[in-house]
Design a protein around this motif. Structure first.
Motif, PDB file in Angstrom:
ATOM      1  N   GLU A 181      18.441 -18.350   7.580  1.00 53.12           N
ATOM      2  CA  GLU A 181      17.629 -17.180   7.915  1.00 53.12           C
ATOM      3  C   GLU A 181      16.470 -17.547   8.827  1.00 53.12           C
ATOM      4  O   GLU A 181      15.806 -18.569   8.654  1.00 53.12           O
ATOM      5  CB  GLU A 181      17.087 -16.539   6.635  1.00 53.12           C
ATOM      6  CG  GLU A 181      16.395 -15.211   6.862  1.00 53.12           C
ATOM      7  CD  GLU A 181      16.009 -14.525   5.568  1.00 53.12           C
ATOM      8  OE1 GLU A 181      15.530 -13.372   5.628  1.00 53.12           O
ATOM      9  OE2 GLU A 181      16.174 -15.140   4.486  1.00 53.12           O
ATOM     10  N   GLY A 182      16.245 -16.695   9.824  1.00 52.82           N
ATOM     11  CA  GLY A 182      15.151 -16.918  10.758  1.00 52.82           C
ATOM     12  C   GLY A 182      15.528 -17.752  11.949  1.00 52.82           C
ATOM     13  O   GLY A 182      14.795 -17.772  12.952  1.00 52.82           O
ATOM     14  N   SER A 185      21.892 -17.002  14.397  1.00 50.85           N
ATOM     15  CA  SER A 185      22.273 -15.693  14.943  1.00 50.85           C
ATOM     16  C   SER A 185      23.634 -15.810  15.618  1.00 50.85           C
ATOM     17  O   SER A 185      24.018 -16.869  16.113  1.00 50.85           O
ATOM     18  CB  SER A 185      21.226 -15.190  15.953  1.00 50.85           C
ATOM     19  OG  SER A 185      21.087 -16.113  17.028  1.00 50.85           O
ATOM     20  N   MET A 186      24.361 -14.699  15.586  1.00 50.50           N
ATOM     21  CA  MET A 186      25.630 -14.581  16.315  1.00 50.50           C
ATOM     22  C   MET A 186      25.576 -13.292  17.105  1.00 50.50           C
ATOM     23  O   MET A 186      25.275 -12.236  16.546  1.00 50.50           O
ATOM     24  CB  MET A 186      26.815 -14.519  15.338  1.00 50.50           C
ATOM     25  CG  MET A 186      27.264 -15.816  14.761  1.00 50.50           C
ATOM     26  SD  MET A 186      28.802 -15.634  13.811  1.00 50.50           S
ATOM     27  CE  MET A 186      28.143 -15.109  12.229  1.00 50.50           C
ATOM     28  N   TYR A 187      25.871 -13.386  18.390  1.00 50.46           N
ATOM     29  CA  TYR A 187      25.871 -12.176  19.207  1.00 50.46           C
ATOM     30  C   TYR A 187      26.644 -12.440  20.492  1.00 50.46           C
ATOM     31  O   TYR A 187      26.675 -13.559  21.003  1.00 50.46           O
ATOM     32  CB  TYR A 187      24.440 -11.723  19.527  1.00 50.46           C
ATOM     33  CG  TYR A 187      23.571 -12.808  20.136  1.00 50.46           C
ATOM     34  CD1 TYR A 187      23.536 -13.008  21.512  1.00 50.46           C
ATOM     35  CD2 TYR A 187      22.791 -13.633  19.329  1.00 50.46           C
ATOM     36  CE1 TYR A 187      22.740 -13.998  22.075  1.00 50.46           C
ATOM     37  CE2 TYR A 187      21.999 -14.626  19.872  1.00 50.46           C
ATOM     38  CZ  TYR A 187      21.984 -14.808  21.250  1.00 50.46           C
ATOM     39  OH  TYR A 187      21.210 -15.800  21.797  1.00 50.46           O
ATOM     40  N   GLU A 205      17.254 -10.230  15.368  1.00 51.66           N
ATOM     41  CA  GLU A 205      17.585 -10.177  13.941  1.00 51.66           C
ATOM     42  C   GLU A 205      18.400  -8.937  13.612  1.00 51.66           C
ATOM     43  O   GLU A 205      19.355  -8.993  12.835  1.00 51.66           O
ATOM     44  CB  GLU A 205      16.307 -10.210  13.097  1.00 51.66           C
ATOM     45  CG  GLU A 205      15.665 -11.580  12.996  1.00 51.66           C
ATOM     46  CD  GLU A 205      16.561 -12.605  12.311  1.00 51.66           C
ATOM     47  OE1 GLU A 205      17.174 -12.262  11.276  1.00 51.66           O
ATOM     48  OE2 GLU A 205      16.665 -13.732  12.810  1.00 51.66           O
ATOM     49  N   GLU A 206      18.027  -7.799  14.192  1.00 50.34           N
ATOM     50  CA  GLU A 206      18.763  -6.562  13.925  1.00 50.34           C
ATOM     51  C   GLU A 206      20.185  -6.626  14.460  1.00 50.34           C
ATOM     52  O   GLU A 206      21.128  -6.141  13.821  1.00 50.34           O
ATOM     53  CB  GLU A 206      18.045  -5.371  14.565  1.00 50.34           C
ATOM     54  CG  GLU A 206      16.763  -4.969  13.881  1.00 50.34           C
ATOM     55  CD  GLU A 206      16.060  -3.841  14.612  1.00 50.34           C
ATOM     56  OE1 GLU A 206      15.399  -3.035  13.939  1.00 50.34           O
ATOM     57  OE2 GLU A 206      16.173  -3.750  15.854  1.00 50.34           O
ATOM     58  N   MET A 212      21.759  -9.587   8.629  1.00 48.60           N
ATOM     59  CA  MET A 212      22.647  -8.537   9.104  1.00 48.60           C
ATOM     60  C   MET A 212      24.110  -8.950   8.971  1.00 48.60           C
ATOM     61  O   MET A 212      24.943  -8.194   8.448  1.00 48.60           O
ATOM     62  CB  MET A 212      22.331  -8.207  10.570  1.00 48.60           C
ATOM     63  CG  MET A 212      23.066  -6.954  11.089  1.00 48.60           C
ATOM     64  SD  MET A 212      24.831  -7.156  11.462  1.00 48.60           S
ATOM     65  CE  MET A 212      24.748  -8.181  12.934  1.00 48.60           C
ATOM     66  N   HIS A 213      24.434 -10.162   9.403  1.00 45.51           N
ATOM     67  CA  HIS A 213      25.836 -10.582   9.381  1.00 45.51           C
ATOM     68  C   HIS A 213      26.344 -10.812   7.953  1.00 45.51           C
ATOM     69  O   HIS A 213      27.526 -10.654   7.681  1.00 45.51           O
ATOM     70  CB  HIS A 213      26.019 -11.851  10.213  1.00 45.51           C
ATOM     71  CG  HIS A 213      26.137 -11.583  11.683  1.00 45.51           C
ATOM     72  ND1 HIS A 213      27.086 -10.726  12.194  1.00 45.51           N
ATOM     73  CD2 HIS A 213      25.436 -12.066  12.747  1.00 45.51           C
ATOM     74  CE1 HIS A 213      26.968 -10.693  13.523  1.00 45.51           C
ATOM     75  NE2 HIS A 213      25.972 -11.481  13.869  1.00 45.51           N
TER      76      HIS A 213
END
Length: 509
Positions: A181-182, A185-187, A205-206, A212-213
């Motif tokens: 956390e923090g 990320s995956m995008y 984060e959103e 989220m994931h």
């Protein structure tokens, strides 16, 4: 070459080696664990054999070309490792970064080595676009090898930082993703690019953060607060899995359940909620339940545990969330888990307490039939030993999806609280006699008529009838459930896969 020249070359090699091992400057990210410290948490001391340390040694600022690859051991078991170095160009991929990852995956494919991915990469290095993107040895080859390895060896991912653009598919092709956390990320596109393309304004984060994931998209399996926690969980998960698809999961010494007091664990009233994880704690080895995707589609609980020392997979309805009904996401969650268990020779125990699949306009538009078909297809295709346990209610197509007798489980067991039917007796009476009930004007007479019809329905599908008609193989007292399951799984220990009869089914999408 003179002695002096040879000495200079040796000095250059030593300098390059030291520089490569040192990586970049981790002080810019004071809350992140450096890549080699992550490897120290993952691997047995002194077991790591590294490849390609001097990749791109002539380039400026690219120690090891931003990725550490090699083979080490986890609890004495050999594993392949890919670990991105976030201090080197943000862990971005160039030509040699791809080549190193391809080579270790090719070795994993050749030697049937499990693969651990410690992912922390900003994606492709745009300054080396022709190196990482279009060619036969670029990123697409990495993904091709991951797909080739899928179901043949465990692939376990710890996501410590970004996994951007096409690189987001590296975690997606693995069997489990633990996210920090923090940082993680995956995008497919950054918020800045998304705004330019769609006009949406959002945050990282959103759009692609760990929480989220793990709770909305289902792409992440668990969220951790520290890098070392994610790695430790990955090691623990590996202890439940075999080295490859031709092996069986490791066996451990049996441990008594954490709880053995069954009073009230499964309420007899079908409308009273309870936590199915507390039931699990009463028959599996103490503290052995490793839940997977705990924060996503919470009406279904899945995970690995040990039962008398043997690894089992558990697929359980969760009555305390949405009454345990099966939704689109929970169908996908169970499908994915069943597929993993079948790939790695893990027997499965289904724990029924399900009112059925969710109904209504919203879920029909989401494709509940299609997603439910995926679940049924995965369950029906599994060749590992399967046992069904009806804890309380099991109604309608939910009974089928949780491995009804028609799908040939090794046994269908039932606790004394179990009820099996097309629907609850009250709902059945309402469906069958709605007109007659409405025509009875006297309230007391109407209630008596309904009560009589409900009693008839309940008598038609009571547990004694189910056992008498061989729908249920055994009615088991809760205190005897652990022993019953252990004996039945031990009797199935010599199971083998059937002969290959077709290439593959056309699985619902």
């Amino acid at each position: 070459m003179t002695t002096l020249e040879r000495r200079d070359d040796a000095d250059d090699l030593r300098t390059a080696t030291e520089r490569a091992r040192a990586g970049g400057d981790p002080s810019r990210w004071p809350t992140k664990l450096p890549v080699r410290d992550r490897l120290a948490v993952l691997l047995d001391p002194g077991s790591f054999v590294e490849d390609g340390l001097l990749a791109d040694a002539h380039a400026d600022g690219l120690p090891a070309d931003g990725v550490v690859t090699g083979v080490g051991r986890v609890d004495g078991r050999p594993v392949a490792v890919i670990a991105h170095d976030f201090t080197v160009k943000a862990g971005s991929w160039g030509e040699l970064t791809c080549e190193k990852q391809i080579r270790i995956l090719e070795r994993a494919d050749r030697d049937l080595l499990p693969v651990f991915y410690l992912v922390d990469s900003a994606g492709g290095r745009l300054s080396d676009q022709m190196g990482f993107f279009p060619g036969r040895r670029g990123a697409s080859r990495i993904f091709a090898l991951q797909v080739r390895l899928s179901g043949r060896v465990p692939q376990i991912c710890c996501l410590h930082g970004p996994s951007a653009a096409g690189g987001a598919y590296m975690p997606a092709f693995t069997d489990w993703v633990g996210m920090v956390e923090g940082h993680a990320s995956m995008y497919l596109a950054s918020p800045r690019i998304a705004e330019k393309v769609t006009g949406e304004r959002t945050t990282l984060e959103e759009m692609g953060g760990a929480v989220m994931h793990a709770t909305v998209s289902g792409c992440g399996d668990e969220v951790f607060t520290e890098d070392w926690e994610a790695v430790a969980a990955a090691r623990l998960l590996f202890s439940y899995l075999p080295d490859h698809w031709e092996a069986r999961p490791p066996v451990a010494e049996p441990v008594p359940p954490a709880r053995e007091d069954w009073d009230g664990a499964v309420p007899s009233d079908p409308n009273v909620s309870y936590d199915v994880r507390e039931v699990i704690d009463r028959f599996v080895d103490g503290d052995s339940f490793f839940e997977i995707k705990a924060g996503w589609a919470e009406e279904m609980v899945v995970g690995l545990a040990r039962l008398d020392g043997q690894v089992v997979g558990l697929v359980a309805n969760q009555p305390m969330v949405r009454s345990g009904a099966i939704f689109v996401d929970s169908a996908d969650k169970a499908t994915r888990f069943i597929t993993m268990c079948d790939a790695f020779n893990v027997p499965i125990v289904f724990l029924h307490d399900v009112p059925g699949f969710m109904v209504g306009v919203a879920v029909e538009r989401q494709g509940i039939i299609r997603h439910g078909a995926k679940l049924v297809s995965a369950m029906a295709s599994a060749e590992v030993p399967v046992i069904s346990v009806v804890l309380r209610k099991s109604y309608a197509a939910g009974f089928y999806a949780m491995c009804a007798p028609g799908f040939a489980p090794r046994a269908t067991l039932a606790l004394p609280t179990a009820t099996i039917g097309t629907m609850a007796a009250e709902a059945s009476v309402n469906a069958m006699y709605a007109g007659r009930v409405a025509a009875i004007e006297d309230e007391a007479e109407r209630a008596a008529f309904v009560a009589a019809r409900v009693a008839e329905q309940e008598a038609d599908v009571n547990l004694l009838r189910m056992a008498s008609d061989l729908v249920v193989d055994a009615v088991v007292e809760p205190t005897d459930l652990r022993g019953e399951l252990a004996r039945r799984l031990a009797d199935a220990a010599r199971w083998t896969r059937g002969p290959k009869s077709r290439h593959r089914p056309n699985t619902p999408v």
